[in-house]
Design an enzyme around this catalytic site. Structure first.
Site, PDB file in Angstrom:
ATOM      1  CD  GLU A 174      61.865 -34.099  41.793  1.00  0.00           C
ATOM      2  OE1 GLU A 174      62.298 -35.225  41.471  1.00  0.00           O
ATOM      3  OE2 GLU A 174      61.326 -33.319  40.992  1.00  0.00           O
TER       4      GLU A 174
ATOM      5  CE  LYS B 279      59.216 -35.966  39.195  1.00  0.00           C
ATOM      6  NZ  LYS B 279      60.364 -35.306  38.513  1.00  0.00           N
TER       7      LYS B 279
ATOM      8  CG  HIS C 268      66.320 -27.207  44.607  1.00  0.00           C
ATOM      9  ND1 HIS C 268      64.974 -27.050  44.353  1.00  0.00           N
ATOM     10  CD2 HIS C 268      66.912 -27.391  43.404  1.00  0.00           C
ATOM     11  CE1 HIS C 268      64.753 -27.117  43.049  1.00  0.00           C
ATOM     12  NE2 HIS C 268      65.912 -27.325  42.455  1.00  0.00           N
TER      13      HIS C 268
ATOM     14  CD  GLU D 186      62.527 -23.767  42.404  1.00  0.00           C
ATOM     15  OE1 GLU D 186      61.704 -22.904  42.037  1.00  0.00           O
ATOM     16  OE2 GLU D 186      62.976 -24.645  41.656  1.00  0.00           O
TER      17      GLU D 186
ATOM     18  CB  VAL E 299      74.584 -33.690  44.142  1.00  0.00           C
ATOM     19  CG1 VAL E 299      74.138 -35.119  44.374  1.00  0.00           C
ATOM     20  CG2 VAL E 299      73.452 -32.875  43.540  1.00  0.00           C
TER      21      VAL E 299
ATOM     22  CG  HIS F  78      70.679 -25.725  41.683  1.00  0.00           C
ATOM     23  ND1 HIS F  78      70.105 -24.758  40.887  1.00  0.00           N
ATOM     24  CD2 HIS F  78      69.782 -26.739  41.730  1.00  0.00           C
ATOM     25  CE1 HIS F  78      68.916 -25.156  40.477  1.00  0.00           C
ATOM     26  NE2 HIS F  78      68.709 -26.364  40.968  1.00  0.00           N
TER      27      HIS F  78
END
Length: 239
Positions: free
Chosen positions: A90, A94, A147, A181, A211, A215
């Site tokens: 990310e 991005k 994550h 993942e 946050v 998940h």
């Protein structure tokens, strides 16, 4: 446009209203206090989250869109501040990749680092997490759910999460780190194997994320059969 400089706080995003207000909003409020000479803006990198929010009438720009708006508004100095934990996909695709494209529109674009990048960052993160642990009995442990990312974060030590686990192990902390993942390491299968080795009778589950969103609420701690909580209960009924 109150100031000449703009600060864009860039988060992955969340569809959970309370999370956007308290977790992301808390970071934004702290930055606004620390940097009063900057006009502050919000951007989310997750396309899925922005689409789901837009369907509810809540519109948040991505990084590219907000940079276009800042250029049209006449800003010359821009700071992009990610709230992402890692230098992962990310951040790289991005945020970081946009600097060359948009730099001609501004006098300067500065991009801050994610939270965990170098050796000092790892140790600071581990120390901070250890301070948050509750009092633990000898047969209790803690599991942090990260994550994960397809990107190899640290070629010298494996992924970021492997490095964090190594540091927790080095200080003999009763902590396991895993990732949602499966492609990243250590994944949940590895966590289950480590639980078998360590023989904890009770474990505490915490999200290792900015946050407490989907998940944390669903993949980690829901009553669904595939959640980490349910699978630990099933595989280790004594916990």
């Amino acid at each position: 446009m109150k100031n000449k400089k703009a600060l864009v706080v860039i988060s992955f995003g969340s569809t959970f209203d309370e999370t956007r207000k308290k977790d992301i909003g808390g970071i934004e409020a702290a930055l606004a206090t620390a940097l009063p000479d900057f006009d502050q803006y919000r951007a989310f990198t997750s396309n899925i989250i922005r689409k789901r929010l837009a369907a509810r009438g809540i519109f948040v720009d991505d990084t590219e869109a907000i940079l276009h708006k800042l250029a049209l508004a006449g800003y010359k100095e821009v700071v992009l501040q990610p709230t992402h934990l890692l230098h992962g996909e990310e951040f790289e695709q991005k945020i970081l990749a946009l600097k060359e494209k948009f730099l001609p529109l501004f006098k300067s674009i500065s991009i801050s680092r994610p939270l965990i990048v170098n050796e000092e960052d790892y140790q600071l993160a581990v120390n901070a997490l250890l301070e948050q642990l509750p009092p633990l009995a000898e047969d209790e442990g803690v599991i942090f759910m990260g994550h994960g990312t397809p990107r190899a974060n640290n070629a010298a030590h494996g992924t970021t999460y492997v490095k964090l686990q190594e540091l927790f192990d080095a200080c003999k902390a009763p902590v396991l780190v895993g990732t949602v993942e499966d492609e990243d390491k250590p994944n949940f299968a590895t966590v289950l194997a480590k639980l078998q080795e360590r023989g904890y009778k009770h474990v505490h589950l915490y999200p290792l994320m900015v946050v407490a969103g989907d998940h944390a609420n669903n993949d980690m701690y829901s009553d669904e059969p595939e959640s980490w909580k349910s699978q630990i209960d099933y595989n280790f009924p004594s916990i």
